[in-house]
Design an enzyme around this catalytic site. Structure first.
Site, short mmCIF file in Angstrom:
data_model
loop_
_atom_site.label_atom_id
_atom_site.label_comp_id
_atom_site.label_asym_id
_atom_site.label_seq_id
_atom_site.Cartn_x
_atom_site.Cartn_y
_atom_site.Cartn_z
CB SER A 16 -1.04 0.24 1.22
OG SER A 16 -1.75 -1.21 1.14
CE LYS A 64 -6.95 -7.55 5.79
NZ LYS A 64 -7.22 -8.11 4.82
#
Length: 248
Positions: A16, A64
């Site tokens: 990312s 997550k």
């Protein structure tokens, strides 16, 4: 300058940060992307407090699922999956509101859909971690029946030793959501009867380093169609940007 970032632990090599900082440079966007390696999800508040210009976050292992209790709002899709990997940071005066999404499912479905034929009706999902939930949701949304595969006895899963040649023929889509075969342990792969695979078999690996994992290599040797997780990553990064900018 706007700021975006990634939370997880440990972070090490992050796709990312290089993707987004390159995007900002190429598109002349006044923004920066940073890694926030936090050993506990409780430190999320500290990250937000010390970075008032933060507009969005990506979330990776192991947060997550844990991050969901810190959010003000969660998209129906992310709630159904039970995992969030994108957070939009909304500033309302002195208050901060956090909205969670799941872009893994978007990246994955867009990436695997072109590979599917009408005879692909059932899929094996290797692993039961956070990513596997998005993969399960995505495959079901594409009309496939799914079964989770685990090394351990768990409700609703089968074990690797139960995967016979007949299972491979019936469940001809296999998605690896485990870290087996990831750099530097590239000589590892899930234990499957690869010799029973053929051109009707799809092997999809969420790993993208190395480009071709042993899982992919062994299947391809018998004619299986294989794909790694790089395109999925690109597509989910693109979806993250859309979520941060309200194009839901």
């Amino acid at each position: 300058m706007d700021k975006y970032g990634l939370i997880g632990f440990p972070l090490g090599h992050s796709f990312s940060i290089s993707y987004f900082n390159q995007k900002f440079k190429d598109e002349d966007i006044d923004a920066v992307y940073e890694n926030f390696e936090i050993p506990s999800i409780d430190l999320l508040a500290e990250v937000l407090d010390s970075n008032p210009e933060l507009k969005g976050l990506n979330v990776t292992i192991p947060y997550k699922q844990k991050v969901m209790e810190y959010l003000d709002n969660i998209s129906p899709e992310a709630r159904a999956i039970g995992a969030v990997n994108v957070i939009k940071v909304i500033h309302e005066g002195k208050k901060i509101k956090l909205k969670g999404y799941n872009s893994d499912v978007i990246g994955f479905t867009q990436s695997i859909e072109p590979m599917l034929e009408r005879f692909h009706k059932k899929a094996l999902i290797l692993g039961t971690g956070g990513a596997s939930k998005a993969i399960d949701y995505g495959l079901k949304s594409l009309g496939l029946d799914t079964v989770f595969v685990s090394r351990y006895q768990r409700p609703g899963t089968i074990q690797y030793e139960s995967i016979t040649p007949d299972v491979i023929k019936e469940y001809n889509v296999i998605v690896n959501c485990t870290p087996l075969g990831m750099f530097p342990k590239t000589e590892e792969c899930p234990l499957l009867p690869y010799e029973t695979m053929d051109s009707r078999t799809i092997l999809y690996d969420l790993i993208y380093n190395p480009d071709e994992t042993l899982f992919m290599k062994r299947g391809a040797a018998y004619g299986a169609n294989v794909k790694n997780g790089l395109e999925m990553l690109l597509l989910q990064a693109f979806a993250s940007w859309e979520f941060w900018h309200d194009k839901e």
